[in-house]
Design a protein around this motif. Structure first.
Motif, mmCIF file in Angstrom:
data_model
loop_
_atom_site.group_PDB
_atom_site.id
_atom_site.type_symbol
_atom_site.label_atom_id
_atom_site.label_comp_id
_atom_site.label_asym_id
_atom_site.label_seq_id
_atom_site.Cartn_x
_atom_site.Cartn_y
_atom_site.Cartn_z
ATOM 1 N N LYS A 103 5.297 -3.479 -12.834
ATOM 2 C CA LYS A 103 3.797 -3.925 -12.299
ATOM 3 C C LYS A 103 3.599 -4.589 -13.232
ATOM 4 O O LYS A 103 3.911 -4.512 -14.592
ATOM 5 N N VAL A 149 0.239 -6.813 -15.406
ATOM 6 C CA VAL A 149 -1.350 -6.685 -15.396
ATOM 7 C C VAL A 149 -1.652 -8.064 -16.717
ATOM 8 O O VAL A 149 -1.171 -8.130 -17.662
ATOM 9 N N SER A 197 -7.444 -4.208 -16.160
ATOM 10 C CA SER A 197 -7.013 -2.879 -16.287
ATOM 11 C C SER A 197 -6.012 -2.441 -15.447
ATOM 12 O O SER A 197 -5.990 -2.828 -14.024
ATOM 13 N N LEU A 198 -5.075 -1.480 -15.853
ATOM 14 C CA LEU A 198 -3.932 -0.798 -15.155
ATOM 15 C C LEU A 198 -4.643 0.443 -14.606
ATOM 16 O O LEU A 198 -4.222 1.034 -13.658
ATOM 17 N N PHE A 221 3.146 4.739 -17.511
ATOM 18 C CA PHE A 221 3.798 3.392 -17.738
ATOM 19 C C PHE A 221 4.533 3.214 -19.103
ATOM 20 O O PHE A 221 4.298 3.471 -20.063
ATOM 21 N N LEU A 223 -0.950 -3.176 -24.419
ATOM 22 C CA LEU A 223 -2.164 -2.473 -23.742
ATOM 23 C C LEU A 223 -2.728 -1.720 -24.857
ATOM 24 O O LEU A 223 -2.325 -1.059 -25.647
ATOM 25 N N ALA A 227 6.654 1.517 -14.128
ATOM 26 C CA ALA A 227 5.570 2.583 -13.641
ATOM 27 C C ALA A 227 6.374 3.627 -13.023
ATOM 28 O O ALA A 227 7.137 3.481 -12.228
#
Lengths: 194, 194
Positions: free
Chosen positions: A32, A34, A39-40, A51, A58, A107
């Motif tokens: 994934k 971002v 926001s995840l 994650f 992050l 993820a």
């Protein structure tokens, strides 16, 4: 793609992974991305993923009693992040996870986690160690929060994350330490005179 | 001697234990007894054991900023207790563990824990689940401590431990809830009028 996480896992379990075990595990991962400031995971959502940060940065945070963002943790490359409480209990997330830089994560879903633990013994071992470490970190965070002064906590933080000050905005570091940005400036000023 | 812990483990892993696995594990356990008001572990000592309560009742506590005992947890029959932080890191214990009643525990050393995890796969699984649960409980405890009122926390506590009020002195329950004994009396008075 999976070289970093392979090294990470082999470091924790202190042995080499078999190719078939690595493959069985990476088949369970989803990539994934971002964008910075997105926001995840949002507070109140269900956190069905953990994650692993492949590239980027992050932070996780929650809304404090006064409505301010309280920073709980930073996740640089090679760290795992996610709301473990929500992940294990199925209750809504208490944290939000937001990107400081454009970020790529691997993820692992709850179902993938259970499958890895139940079918690849070395991953049960790996996650037992990882959860132990998460437990210890959270205990340590609370113990320090209650007992150390802000300068000591700042020094520990930059020891833990050497490129923190180059990559994380001041106001997020101050929030993590539970102090005002002005107090952080004062601490940094004092330290630069020693 | 080991029937309770066998049921406990089988409940967590949701399957029957093989006799040889159970035997391999129970060979690692030491039986310890502690008299009412004596301590199994003192603050500052090294906590090389986790304790499964076979019979009796313990509580763990630390000395607060004001010098008072802060109760962190109760361990009734079928609960594990110990200072997990000290156990995993090798640092001195931050908790003290004291008996409320004459108590018998099954003690598992750090070396025994590692041996069980590394040589009996079902125990790696069992401890992964147990540590997950400990993590969730500690997160929940902090979240509630910061957000719920004392009456709600009292109701949750007696829901979790139905024979709490028969076996635990009032002042320890009040300390766990972070309130004065008089406030606990008031809460119990209010509840008995509903």
């Amino acid at each position: 793609m999976f070289e970093k996480i392979r090294n990470h896992i082999e470091g924790k379990i202190q042995k080499k992974l078999l190719e078939e075990d690595l493959k069985g595990f990476t088949n369970l991962l989803e990539i994934k991305t971002v964008k910075k400031r997105d926001s995840l995971l949002k507070e109140g959502q269900f956190s069905n993923y953990q994650f692993y940060v492949n590239q980027g940065l992050l932070y996780s945070w929650q809304t404090g009693k006064d409505g301010e963002r309280q920073v709980l943790n930073f996740a640089f490359e090679d760290f795992w992040t996610g709301d473990l409480f929500s992940f294990f209990t199925g209750q809504p997330a208490q944290h939000e996870i937001t990107a400081i830089e454009d970020t790529e994560v691997l993820a692992l879903s709850k179902a993938g986690f259970e499958k890895a633990c139940n079918t690849i013994p070395v991953f049960e071992h790996f996650f037992r160690i990882l959860i132990q470490n998460a437990y210890v970190s959270s205990q340590l965070r609370w113990a320090h929060y209650n007992s150390s002064d802000a300068e000591t906590r700042y020094l520990e933080l930059i020891h833990k994350y050497p490129d923190l000050t180059q990559r994380v905005p001041q106001y997020l570091i101050a929030s993590y330490l539970g102090i005002q940005p002005q107090s952080l400036s004062r601490i940094r000023g004092n330290l630069s005179h020693h």
